[in-house]
Write an enzyme that holds these catalytic residues in place. Sequence first.
Site, PDB file in Angstrom:
ATOM      1  N   ASN A 153       1.444   4.602   5.717  1.00  0.00           N
ATOM      2  CA  ASN A 153       0.791   3.591   4.943  1.00  0.00           C
ATOM      3  C   ASN A 153      -0.760   3.829   4.973  1.00  0.00           C
ATOM      4  O   ASN A 153      -1.336   4.374   5.848  1.00  0.00           O
ATOM      5  CB  ASN A 153       1.284   1.825   5.275  1.00  0.00           C
ATOM      6  CG  ASN A 153       0.618   1.567   6.398  1.00  0.00           C
ATOM      7  OD1 ASN A 153       0.420   2.350   7.588  1.00  0.00           O
ATOM      8  ND2 ASN A 153       0.467   0.387   6.818  1.00  0.00           N
ATOM      9  N   PRO A 154      -1.334   2.970   4.295  1.00  0.00           N
ATOM     10  CA  PRO A 154      -2.894   3.230   4.231  1.00  0.00           C
ATOM     11  C   PRO A 154      -3.797   2.847   5.570  1.00  0.00           C
ATOM     12  O   PRO A 154      -4.725   3.637   5.816  1.00  0.00           O
ATOM     13  CB  PRO A 154      -3.461   2.115   2.986  1.00  0.00           C
ATOM     14  CG  PRO A 154      -2.235   1.925   2.358  1.00  0.00           C
ATOM     15  CD  PRO A 154      -1.277   2.132   3.076  1.00  0.00           C
ATOM     16  N   CYS A 155      -3.327   1.950   6.493  1.00  0.00           N
ATOM     17  CA  CYS A 155      -3.831   1.867   7.539  1.00  0.00           C
ATOM     18  C   CYS A 155      -3.383   2.535   8.756  1.00  0.00           C
ATOM     19  O   CYS A 155      -3.845   2.456   9.848  1.00  0.00           O
ATOM     20  CB  CYS A 155      -4.006   0.622   8.052  1.00  0.00           C
ATOM     21  SG  CYS A 155      -4.859  -0.627   6.754  1.00  0.00           S
ATOM     22  N   SER A 156      -2.249   3.433   8.386  1.00  0.00           N
ATOM     23  CA  SER A 156      -1.734   4.422   9.535  1.00  0.00           C
ATOM     24  C   SER A 156      -0.853   3.842  10.473  1.00  0.00           C
ATOM     25  O   SER A 156      -0.487   4.266  11.611  1.00  0.00           O
ATOM     26  CB  SER A 156      -2.635   5.276  10.021  1.00  0.00           C
ATOM     27  OG  SER A 156      -3.130   6.131   9.014  1.00  0.00           O
ATOM     28  N   GLU A 157      -0.689   2.301  10.397  1.00  0.00           N
ATOM     29  CA  GLU A 157       0.239   1.676  11.479  1.00  0.00           C
ATOM     30  C   GLU A 157       1.630   1.832  11.235  1.00  0.00           C
ATOM     31  O   GLU A 157       2.376   1.341  12.193  1.00  0.00           O
ATOM     32  CB  GLU A 157      -0.163   0.146  11.688  1.00  0.00           C
ATOM     33  CG  GLU A 157       0.280  -0.645  10.633  1.00  0.00           C
ATOM     34  CD  GLU A 157      -0.579  -0.964   9.628  1.00  0.00           C
ATOM     35  OE1 GLU A 157      -0.607  -1.972   9.166  1.00  0.00           O
ATOM     36  OE2 GLU A 157      -1.547   0.045   9.217  1.00  0.00           O
TER      37      GLU A 157
ATOM     38  N   GLY B  61       0.983  -1.157  -0.058  1.00  0.00           N
ATOM     39  CA  GLY B  61      -0.091  -0.068   0.235  1.00  0.00           C
ATOM     40  C   GLY B  61       0.870   1.141   0.122  1.00  0.00           C
ATOM     41  O   GLY B  61       1.873   1.153   0.322  1.00  0.00           O
TER      42      GLY B  61
END
Length: 289
Positions: A165-169, A12
């Site tokens: 990244n797309p999920c912010s982790e 991502g």
Amino acid sequence: YDAAMIEKWGGGIGFGLSKLRPKSDKISTTHGQACGPIAVMKLYSSIGATLTQGAFRLGAHMGQLRDSHPDVQEFIHCKDGDDALQNFNISLQITDDFMRAVLDDGEWQTRAVTDDRVMDTHKARDLMRLIAEGTHVCGDPGMQFDTTINDWHTCPNTDRIRASNPCSEYMFLDDSACNLSSLNLMKFLNDDEGSGFDSEAFAAGVRTMITAQEIMVDNASYPTEAIGRNSHAYRPLGLGYANLGALLMSRGIPYDSDEGRDWAGALTAIMTGEAYAQSARIARDHGGP
């Protein structure tokens, strides 16, 4: 091309859009107007719709914009009923200054990308309400606390963290990547112990996973040369846990409770401490930057 290669191999992408000129900003070299960050997101979203991420799903993107960008209001609303951005998550990069303005019921100024001049003035609480309403309607925008993120930067002498990244982790340098993994908390239940959770086995699992992920860094392939260089130089690793909710339910603990938060805090502390300690041991025994 880089974006296509990243998605082709299952990654991502996070896009930091704050350096893009706002919509309709004059471009002196061409006597034209800038298209703005939202138009750029729509372009990448349409490209992502034609690519499968690792042959399993459509390309995943994260678009991020700072709270002082002139297009901040349009950005907050850009996914309200707009199918053109379904391949994007969006987040605002929120500073401590903005949050203080919200608390103090103060004003907030947006600033030009090119010369930092003041463009518009808003009530900070009005912007915060728009953010909350947008999140209620469609789940976006998220909020990334940019000041705190960069205060906690593990390599602060390199460069700012501009995107996730797309999920912010995963948040780190531009042109970097991270193999992510998680431990299933339900596998560490042990009713023979008083707590029902085998914390020693969990700590051992963390050490094992960090070691395995470290080995993967030198044995993995990377979609671009720049990402490969940064991965070998900085060796970012990402480890988390899964099934916290199931674990709490198995113990009869409400998810939204002080006891539940205590469990989450204790498990996170064990995982973080053991991961950092094992990383230090690997650096001690095998060298590296």
